[in-house]
Design a protein around this motif. Structure first.
Motif, PDB file in Angstrom:
ATOM      1  N   ASP A 185       0.822  -1.199   0.000  1.00 13.57           N
ATOM      2  CA  ASP A 185       0.000   0.000   0.000  1.00 13.57           C
ATOM      3  C   ASP A 185       0.865   1.262   0.000  1.00 13.57           C
ATOM      4  N   LEU A 211      -2.958   0.290 -10.612  1.00 17.17           N
ATOM      5  CA  LEU A 211      -3.518  -0.385  -9.456  1.00 17.17           C
ATOM      6  C   LEU A 211      -3.976   0.698  -8.487  1.00 17.17           C
ATOM      7  N   ASP A 214      -7.601   1.086  -3.671  1.00 23.68           N
ATOM      8  CA  ASP A 214      -8.449   0.021  -3.145  1.00 23.68           C
ATOM      9  C   ASP A 214      -8.121  -1.339  -3.749  1.00 23.68           C
ATOM     10  N   GLY A 215      -7.115  -1.406  -4.614  1.00 26.66           N
ATOM     11  CA  GLY A 215      -6.692  -2.663  -5.200  1.00 26.66           C
ATOM     12  C   GLY A 215      -7.302  -2.981  -6.540  1.00 26.66           C
ATOM     13  N   SER A 232     -10.289  -7.105  -7.464  1.00 25.23           N
ATOM     14  CA  SER A 232      -9.297  -6.294  -6.774  1.00 25.23           C
ATOM     15  C   SER A 232      -8.149  -7.170  -6.309  1.00 25.23           C
ATOM     16  N   ILE A 233      -6.991  -6.563  -6.187  1.00 20.70           N
ATOM     17  CA  ILE A 233      -5.790  -7.267  -5.743  1.00 20.70           C
ATOM     18  C   ILE A 233      -5.392  -6.724  -4.374  1.00 20.70           C
ATOM     19  N   PRO A 234      -5.614  -7.482  -3.310  1.00 18.97           N
ATOM     20  CA  PRO A 234      -5.272  -6.999  -1.968  1.00 18.97           C
ATOM     21  C   PRO A 234      -3.768  -6.841  -1.796  1.00 18.97           C
ATOM     22  N   ASN A 235      -3.385  -5.934  -0.934  1.00 24.81           N
ATOM     23  CA  ASN A 235      -1.976  -5.750  -0.636  1.00 24.81           C
ATOM     24  C   ASN A 235      -1.420  -7.007   0.035  1.00 24.81           C
ATOM     25  N   GLU A 237      -0.705  -9.861  -1.304  1.00 25.05           N
ATOM     26  CA  GLU A 237      -1.051 -11.122  -1.945  1.00 25.05           C
ATOM     27  C   GLU A 237      -0.391 -11.218  -3.317  1.00 25.05           C
ATOM     28  N   TYR A 303       4.898   2.318  -8.224  1.00 29.12           N
ATOM     29  CA  TYR A 303       4.524   1.017  -7.655  1.00 29.12           C
ATOM     30  C   TYR A 303       5.415   0.688  -6.473  1.00 29.12           C
TER      31      TYR A 303
END
Length: 417
Positions: A185, A211, A214-215, A232-235, A237, A303
């Protein structure tokens, strides 16, 4: 001629050059158009000659650009010869165009590098350079398993902080990018990759995959959202992301055929036909012209997190190829076998006209795609009503289905959208 020649981009492409006849009574006849100079063979006239332009009107002269290698800017002198009594030979006009042709497997950055400023490309072309303002986290745990490693990036939020890398691979109107990521994040947008001709915000002048905080993934073309991801892509993972962009009419316009976004091998969002957007290409003297990974060119929305196994193609990967890359992490280029449209022949037991039976059909598949099975007895007329449909099979490279084979010799075909 009443206007300068347009500047062409793309390969191949064409454009019009307007010929105006300002005479009040006589017709103007364009008798010949010649090209000379180093790249004269790359330009030609499509419009049949002689071209007759009635008095007081205009007519288009179509110029074709279809160059040979190598890539780069091509120039030639174009001279228009007509029956204009005042200027029968119009002074030579310099025409410019850019050849931009890539190879299928353009780049593979394994990101197993352990030091330095160069990202090793194990594919064909396109070196890449790390921009190191803060130390890169080399030798991070691999995101795809095996003996390799990944690289951790810090967000380039100013012109002196963070890091990213830039690839010199050819910019083509159709392309695909595959990568594995484990984001962290930053409280802001994080750029996975982008192309832009200058340093002017918002710096998605050509395209960019972002990205969001919120993912959610968003693909942008010419500073506008085109494909919002539905996943969405969680932090923290690890996930596989692929963007494919199909554009068969080349640069110099804003149209494209299809754009697809995949997460973990499955379709997460797409734009088709009028919803898809194409590229105008770089200007001939851009400030920035590489494919940037991990930053919006130099600073801002950088990023943060790990990145691994980045692959770039000058083609649209099929859903089956994307699934291949996800199912077999680290695969060097996708399996060449995509969905087959070759007809499968089945003869029921006893020969043509024999007993009713079943035929087992197996094909390479993607679990997010619904496939259709159609049949024919003559390879010309294929059944449309009552078409059998089936989604690809999860956790498998292929899907199998048994369908009835009634009557005489019959052919089957698998299709996908």
């Amino acid at each position: 001629p009443d206007q300068p020649i347009v500047t062409f981009t793309g390969t191949p492409t064409s454009g019009t050059y307007l010929i105006a006849n300002t005479q009040a009574a006589a017709a103007l006849t364009v008798e010949n158009v010649t090209f000379d100079g180093a790249n004269a063979a790359d330009f030609s006239i499509v419009t049949p000659l002689p071209l007759v332009v009635p008095a007081g009107s205009s007519a288009p002269l179509e110029v074709r650009f279809n160059p040979s290698g190598p890539n780069g800017i091509k120039t030639a002198n174009m001279t228009v010869v007509s029956n204009d009594p005042q200027q029968p030979s119009y002074p030579p006009i310099v025409v410019r165009a850019r050849r931009s042709v890539g190879v299928f497997f353009a780049a593979h950055y394994k990101l197993d590098d352990t030091s330095g400023t160069a990202a090793l490309n194990s594919a064909v072309t396109g070196s890449a350079t790390f921009e190191v303002r803060d130390p890169l986290a080399f030798s991070r745990e691999s995101l795809i398993g095996g003996t390799g490693t990944s690289i951790g990036f810090l967000p380039a939020q100013t012109g002196t902080t963070g890091n990213y890398f830039v690839s010199t691979i050819t910019h083509t109107p159709t392309y695909s990018v595959s990568m594995w990521i484990k984001p962290e994040d930053t409280g802001a947008i994080r750029t996975l990759f982008q192309r832009d001709p200058d340093f002017v915000s918002p710096v998605d002048g050509i395209y960019g995959l972002l990205l969001n905080p919120d993912g959610a993934l968003t693909y942008r073309v010419a500073d506008a959202d085109v494909v919002p991801g539905n996943i969405s892509i969680p932090n923290g993972e690890i996930h596989h992301v692929v963007l494919t962009h199909l554009d068969t009419d080349g640069f110099g316009n804003t149209t494209a055929n299809r754009i697809r976004l995949y997460v973990d091998g499955q379709l997460a969002g797409q734009a088709i036909a009028e919803d898809a957007k194409g590229f105008l290409d770089y200007p001939f003297s851009p400030t920035a012209s590489g494919l940037h990974f991990g930053s919006r060119t130099t600073a801002g929305n950088g990023y943060q997190g790990d990145m691994d196994d980045v692959q770039v193609f000058s083609a649209e990967l099929s859903p089956e190829q994307v699934w291949d890359l996800y199912r077999h992490p680290g695969l060097i280029g996708p399996n060449a076998a995509t969905l087959s449209t070759t007809a499968v022949t089945y003869t029921p037991p006893g020969g043509p006209g024999g007993a009713t039976g079943l035929v087992n059909l197996t094909w390479r598949s993607n679990p997010s795609i619904q496939y259709s099975i159609i049949s024919s007895t003559d390879l010309t007329n294929w059944t449309a009503p009552g078409v059998i449909t089936a989604f690809g099979t999860p956790d498998s490279d292929t899907t199998s289905l048994s369908v009835p084979a009634n009557g005489p010799l019959r052919y089957y075909r698998i299709t996908a959208p």
